[in-house]
Structure formats: C-alpha cells, structure tokens
Design a protein around this motif. Structure first.
Motif, short mmCIF file in Angstrom:
data_model
loop_
_atom_site.label_atom_id
_atom_site.label_comp_id
_atom_site.label_asym_id
_atom_site.label_seq_id
_atom_site.Cartn_x
_atom_site.Cartn_y
_atom_site.Cartn_z
N ASN A 1 5.98 -8.73 -3.52
CA ASN A 1 6.65 -9.57 -2.55
C ASN A 1 8.02 -9.08 -2.14
N GLY A 2 8.38 -7.86 -2.50
CA GLY A 2 9.67 -7.33 -2.15
C GLY A 2 9.60 -6.44 -0.92
N ALA A 3 10.76 -5.94 -0.50
CA ALA A 3 10.82 -5.05 0.65
C ALA A 3 10.47 -3.63 0.25
N LEU A 4 9.98 -2.85 1.22
CA LEU A 4 9.62 -1.47 0.97
C LEU A 4 10.89 -0.64 0.75
N ILE A 5 10.81 0.30 -0.19
CA ILE A 5 11.93 1.21 -0.42
C ILE A 5 11.93 2.32 0.62
N ASN A 6 10.78 2.95 0.81
CA ASN A 6 10.61 3.97 1.84
C ASN A 6 9.68 3.43 2.92
N ASN A 7 10.18 3.37 4.14
CA ASN A 7 9.40 2.83 5.24
C ASN A 7 8.63 3.89 6.01
N ASP A 8 8.52 5.10 5.45
CA ASP A 8 7.87 6.17 6.20
C ASP A 8 6.40 5.87 6.47
N PHE A 9 5.74 5.22 5.50
CA PHE A 9 4.31 4.95 5.64
C PHE A 9 4.04 3.46 5.79
N GLU A 10 4.98 2.75 6.37
CA GLU A 10 4.81 1.31 6.51
C GLU A 10 3.57 0.98 7.32
N ARG A 11 3.33 1.73 8.37
CA ARG A 11 2.16 1.48 9.22
C ARG A 11 0.86 1.70 8.44
N MET A 12 0.80 2.80 7.67
CA MET A 12 -0.40 3.09 6.89
C MET A 12 -0.60 2.06 5.79
N PHE A 13 0.50 1.65 5.13
CA PHE A 13 0.38 0.64 4.09
C PHE A 13 -0.17 -0.67 4.66
N GLY A 14 0.34 -1.05 5.82
CA GLY A 14 -0.14 -2.29 6.43
C GLY A 14 -1.61 -2.23 6.80
N LYS A 15 -2.04 -1.09 7.31
CA LYS A 15 -3.45 -0.95 7.68
C LYS A 15 -4.35 -1.00 6.45
N ASP A 16 -3.96 -0.30 5.36
CA ASP A 16 -4.78 -0.33 4.14
C ASP A 16 -4.82 -1.72 3.54
N GLU A 17 -3.68 -2.42 3.61
CA GLU A 17 -3.67 -3.78 3.07
C GLU A 17 -4.59 -4.69 3.87
N LYS A 18 -4.60 -4.51 5.17
CA LYS A 18 -5.48 -5.31 6.01
C LYS A 18 -6.95 -5.03 5.68
N LEU A 19 -7.30 -3.76 5.47
CA LEU A 19 -8.68 -3.42 5.13
C LEU A 19 -9.07 -4.00 3.77
N LEU A 20 -8.14 -3.96 2.82
CA LEU A 20 -8.44 -4.53 1.50
C LEU A 20 -8.65 -6.04 1.60
N VAL A 21 -7.79 -6.72 2.35
CA VAL A 21 -7.94 -8.16 2.53
C VAL A 21 -9.24 -8.48 3.26
N ARG A 22 -9.58 -7.64 4.21
CA ARG A 22 -10.84 -7.81 4.94
C ARG A 22 -12.04 -7.77 3.99
N GLU A 23 -12.00 -6.83 3.07
CA GLU A 23 -13.10 -6.70 2.11
C GLU A 23 -13.15 -7.89 1.16
#
Length: 656
Positions: free
Chosen positions: A365-387
């Motif tokens: 529940n905290g903020a990202l330290i490195n935002n370089d892959f924020e877009r990829m992290f969000g997409k993977d999280e969405k796919l995991l939640v979808r499953e």
C-alpha cells in the motif's frame, strides 16, 4: 502510490481494493512509512481493454455501481448453472467413482489428484488461492493489499513472522456498515490520516470486531469449511493452523491460504513438527490458483523451496503462477537481470520449455520507489486481478475438468491393479511373484496400456507407482479386473458428464428467461431419474454379484465333499489294506470299524483286528509259502484236494 482505474465487475459482485494505511511494522515492503495514499482496483467484465493510460492514475476512486439490470440476471444464471454442475458431480462421484476408489484401495496409497475421499464441503467450497514463498517475500502484505484492510492474525515484518498456516475466509458483514448504503461492486476510498499527514493504522476496534480467529481443530469440524480431512496430519499440524474470518467483500467469493515462509537448512525440517511439503500438497491439490512469491532482492531459490515446489507440482502444473514482488526497489538493469534469472530458475525446476506466467510489481500500500516500470507494474497487477476475479465464474468448469481427470486416473489404476492381482498366485510363490512384478513393472504397465487402449498421458510414473506398491506385501489383495466397472467409468466420461454440462447450459438459459420454476421442476425430475437409475443399477449389481457368489459357494462345497471323501477312503484303505469300490462298501466298512473300536481301544488293536492278514502271517522274501496262504480280495483261500506229491531223489545211475 500507483492506482489503476478500471470498470466494475458486475457479474462477480465483488472487486479488489487496497488498504489505506501502512502499519508501523510493515518494513517488509522496503518503503517509507509516511507515504500511504489510497487506491482501489475495480474491473468491469464487460470491457476487455488491456491498454492502460498513465493519465488514469488518480488519487481517489469513487465507488462503482452496477447499472444494468441484465448483469444480475446473468450472474444468477451463472450461479444456478454452477450449483447444478456441482450437485450432479457430487452424485456422480458418490454413486460410481467412490466405490471404485475404495474397492481398489486407492485412498492415501496412490497418487490421485487429492488423497482420500472428496468431501461434500470440498465440492461446495469457494475457490481457494494458495500463497507459497520463502520468508519475507511479502505474502501477508500481498493479502492485505488485495483485501483492502487488515485481517485478524495479520503480522508483517522483515523477520519470519507468519508461523502458522492461515485460512482467510468470509465471516459476516462489518457491523459499522450502514443499512442505507447503496449496493456497489467497488470499494470506497478510506481517508485515515493523522493531522500531520502521516498514515494511521487501520487496525481499529471496528475492524477487530468484524473478524475473529478460529483454531485449527475447530476448522476441521466446521461443516461448511473444506478442512475436515486435515485431521489426518494430527494435532502437531492443527496447532499451527488457524482461520481468519473477515468481512472483506473479496472473501465472499475467494478463500486465501497464507503459509509460513519456507526456511533454509535444518530449520525447515527440525523446527516444524509436521511435514511442510505434504501439508502444502494438500492445500495445492484443493486450490484453484497457486501463487509462488519471490523477492526481487533475494531471488535465490533454496533446496527446501525447490523440494516444496516439486512436491506440489504433481497434477497442479496448470495452477501455478509466479509473483515477482518488490520489483520497484531495484533499478532497470537489475530488474532485467532478476527477471531473466527467475525465468531460468523456473525452467530448471519445471523441466519444460514453456515457463509459468510471472506477474511483476510491488504489491503493498505504499508508493513506488522507482517509477520506471510503473506502467508495466500496473498492467501486470490488472492481469493478476483479472485472473482472481475469473476464478469463481470458472469454478464449475474446473470441477468438471478435475472430475474427468480423476475418473481417467481411477480407470488406469483399476486396469493396472487388476492385472497385478491376476499375475499373483493365490497360495504359494507370492513373495517371488511380487519381486518379479516390481522388476518388470514398466513392461507390465506398457502391456496394460495396449490391452485396455489407455492414453500414455494417463499412465502413472513407473518409479512413483513402484514406491506405492511396496506398501502392499501381497498383490492378491487387489480385486481382479472388473470389466463392467471399466465400462461404467468410460460411460461417465463419454455420456454422463457431457449431459451434466449440457443440462447446466439449459438451466442457465431458463434462469435468464425468468423460468426458475421450470428449472426447479427439471431438477426434481433429474433427481428422481438419478435416484431411480442408481437404485436400478444397485439391483443389477446386486444380482450380478449374487451369481458369482452362488457359483463360488457351490465350488467350495464340492471341494469340501471331495476332501471329506478322500479322508474317509484313506482311513478305510489303512484299516482294511484295500480300497473301497463303492459307497455301500465304504458304509459297511465304517460300521465294522465302529463295532471293533467298541472292544479295542487302541489304534493298533483295531488295525490288527480288521486287517485280513497281519504282518507276521504275510510271506517274507525267499519263503516257499503256498499260494493258498496269500490273502485274496474276496477273502476265500485257494485250496486243493490233491495229496502232495512225494519228491523222488534222483538215481545215481544213468537211467533216464
């Protein structure tokens, strides 16, 4: 804090959210304690837009309301279809498959998808998600992130804090929920911040009141929970197993299993009074999804963790997913190397060119330290939640798949064990035959596969099957090959289970059209027909069993009569020194034996009295006893009236 803005899930009636605070002990995520914004995930099943827009990341997310009335009808239809499938599968299993499993001693002895009998509570249970990983990989934080709130018994820290298996299930609504709240499928934003802007812990009295902890022994005797068969591991494990009852909406449709971290070295084996791998295998067999969590900082897979993965893999390869957690704590170059190393390690463990799905992100529940892959992290999280969201909807189909797989494996075991029973002698040479069978097991299994036209993919591993057979000292204890049972198992796959799936589609269509009464009437008709079929089948089976039973009794009676007659004939021949040629002669002889036995109390006296010629009266070798002295069958001696001829000495002369 990264936030994903998507639509609601109307057909599943639940969604994902994140918690609003960061506890003081939550150093497991590697984040600062101050930053703790609010976010929420809600996914709409009617939209399949995988592209994420960076502008959609918002600080606040409003609750989403189900607007279309048809979505409720579709959800009700899916629920009715799932209930129909589960109900019919239970009847099919208890009426046909369970009998075969008990008959051939398959429970706890051979490698079935689940050891032992499948309980009704396991059929009716909500989909289960198992989390496994080494210590401090963020398993408990991951659950807190998905549930959107703390739960009873939660303890987060960098040290091995979770020392028990914990089952998270739904246990009632939050008492503080207002009755006039609108029905929504998303989560509300929860602002819990102190005056200085720092996050406040969500472990409050109202959350503690909304959940409770349940001990392991109590969980095994709770009827609506699928944990009754865990009693096989005894109190050593049940004292390290608890249940956490929470009011999170996600737990209405899913059950999560949080596990202790896999330790390294002797601590994994000595410090735990139960077999961790076997317990994990029990949960893995009954889970719908298995998540292996890895820390991007500590990617080394210990031998103990590899052993656990190898144990749970059997029959569960399609359920396993990997989660690379805390990925925001490394740089771009480091993340690329870590991801490649993880894929290489998984390829070595699974011995397959196809690697498992890996979800990368930072699940806390905290903020990202490195935002370089924020877009990829969000997409993977969405796919995991979808499953995760799709698990309840597809639960019935997975149960059908598991039942078909179980029936095929039971058929294979019936064919192999019946053949081994046929090859084992019934009286002598069992030990030698057993050793020969174990040595030639690969060839025997191949012959069985060809004879019964079995699929090579259904055949068990010969080495594992041989280890299971070594627990049986005598293979003749297995029943012989029951071809009627094999035909019945084939009929289940070819006819009965497809009919169940087809009827479920009809039930769903009727519910969508508002014909629930018709569906109930059809279910009653199906239940009546099923009961009649089972009763008729039981009568047929009983009659078919009576015929071989009668033949077996007649055979045993014939053998008994033959042995009795042989004994009586032997006694007669010993007494009278000749056999009896008829039953009447045998009857007269035994009457004579009884009469003689009244006056003579020793066996030798009876034998000498009944014998037609004693040993002293019999001619010896070299004696010139006349023919008249020899005993005859009729008892009449040969005599002659001619006088004995006088022997004339030869003359001394040469007269002829």
């Amino acid at each position: 804090m990264h936030t994903i803005s998507t639509s609601s899930v109307s057909d599943s009636s639940f969604s994902m959210a994140r918690a609003t605070a960061h506890t003081d002990g939550e150093t497991d995520g590697g984040m600062d304690e101050g930053a703790c914004d609010v976010s929420q995930i809600a996914i709409d099943a009617s939209q399949n837009n995988d592209a994420l827009n960076q502008n959609n990341f918002e600080d606040e997310l409003q609750p989403t309301f189900s607007q279309e009335s048809t979505s409720e009808e579709i959800s009700n239809a899916d629920d009715a279809s799932s209930k129909h499938i589960v109900k019919r599968l239970k009847e099919l299993y208890h009426n046909h498959v369970l009998e075969a499993e008990k008959k051939y001693h398959l429970h706890f002895n051979f490698c079935l998808p689940t050891d032992g009998e499948i309980k009704d509570s396991e059929f009716d249970a909500t989909p289960m998600v198992l989390l496994i990983g080494q210590y401090s990989t963020g398993k408990t934080t991951f659950l807190n992130h998905l549930l959107g709130e703390d739960f009873p018994g939660m303890h987060i820290g960098p040290e091995p804090t979770t020392d028990k298996f914990m089952a998270l299930f739904h246990g009632g609504e939050n008492n503080n929920k207002k009755s006039d709240d609108k029905k929504y499928t998303g989560f509300r934003k929860r602002n819990t911040k102190n005056d200085d802007g720092s996050a406040e812990s969500v472990v409050t009295d109202d959350i503690r009141a909304s959940g409770r902890l349940v001990k392991g022994n109590t969980l095994t005797v709770t009827p609506n929970l699928p944990f009754s068969s865990l009693s096989q591991f005894g109190s050593a494990f049940l004292n390290h197993f608890v249940g956490s009852s929470s009011s999170s909406p996600l737990l209405k449709r899913l059950t999560f299993i949080d596990t202790p971290g896999v330790l390294s070295g002797e601590k994994q084996r000595i410090n735990r009074p139960y077999d961790f791998a076997k317990v994990a295998k029990w949960f893995a067999d009954r889970s719908d999804l298995i998540l292996l969590l890895f820390d991007a900082h500590k990617l080394d897979i210990s031998d103990e963790f590899k052993n656990v993965i190898d144990t749970i893999r059997l029959h569960n390869d399609d359920k396993i997913r990997c989660v690379l957690n805390k990925a925001d704590c490394v740089t771009r170059e480091q993340l690329v190397r870590v991801y490649g190393s993880l894929m290489w390690s998984m390829g070595k463990i699974f011995h397959s060119p196809e690697v498992v799905r890996v979800y990368t992100g930072s699940y806390w529940n905290g903020a990202l330290i490195n935002n370089d892959f924020e877009r990829m992290f969000g997409k993977d999280e969405k796919l995991l939640v979808r499953e995760l969201i799709d698990l309840p909807r597809d639960a019935a189909e997975r149960k059908v798949n598991q039942m078909v797989n179980r029936v095929r494996l039971v058929k294979v075991h019936v064919c192999i064990l019946g053949t081994l029973s046929k090859m084992t002698p019934r009286l002598f040479g069992k030990k030698k035959s057993r050793e020969q069978i174990l040595n030639d097991l690969v060839l025997i299994m191949d012959n069985v596969r060809v004879e019964f036209d079995l699929s090579p993919g259904d055949m068990p591993d010969p080495e594992e099957f041989a280890r299971c057979l070594k627990n049986f000292p005598d293979f003749s204890m297995f029943p012989s090959i029951d071809r009627a049972l094999i035909s019945r198992l084939d009929l289940l796959i070819e006819k009965d289970i497809p009919e169940i799936v087809g009827d479920a589609d009809i039930v769903a269509s009727e519910v969508r059209l508002g014909r629930s009464n018709v569906v109930e009437e059809q279910e009653r008709i199906v239940e009546t027909d099923a009961a009649t079929t089972v009763q008729d089948q039981s009568h047929v089976d009983e009659k078919s069993k009576n015929v071989p039973n009668a033949i077996g009794l007649l055979g045993k009676f014939a053998v008994f009569c033959f042995l009795l007659l042989s004994i009586l004939e032997g006694v007669y021949c010993w007494s009278f020194s000749r056999p009896a040629y008829s039953l009447s002669e045998l009857h007269d002889g035994y009457r004579k034996i009884l009469n003689v036995a009244v006056d003579h109390h020793t066996v030798s006296e009876v034998h000498s009295k009944l014998s037609p010629a004693s040993a002293s009266q019999r001619p010896t070798k070299g004696s010139n006893a006349p023919l008249s002295s020899l005993p005859t069958i009729s008892g009449i001696a040969y005599t002659t009236n001619d006088p004995p001829s006088k022997s004339t000495p030869p003359s001394s002369g040469g007269e002829l």
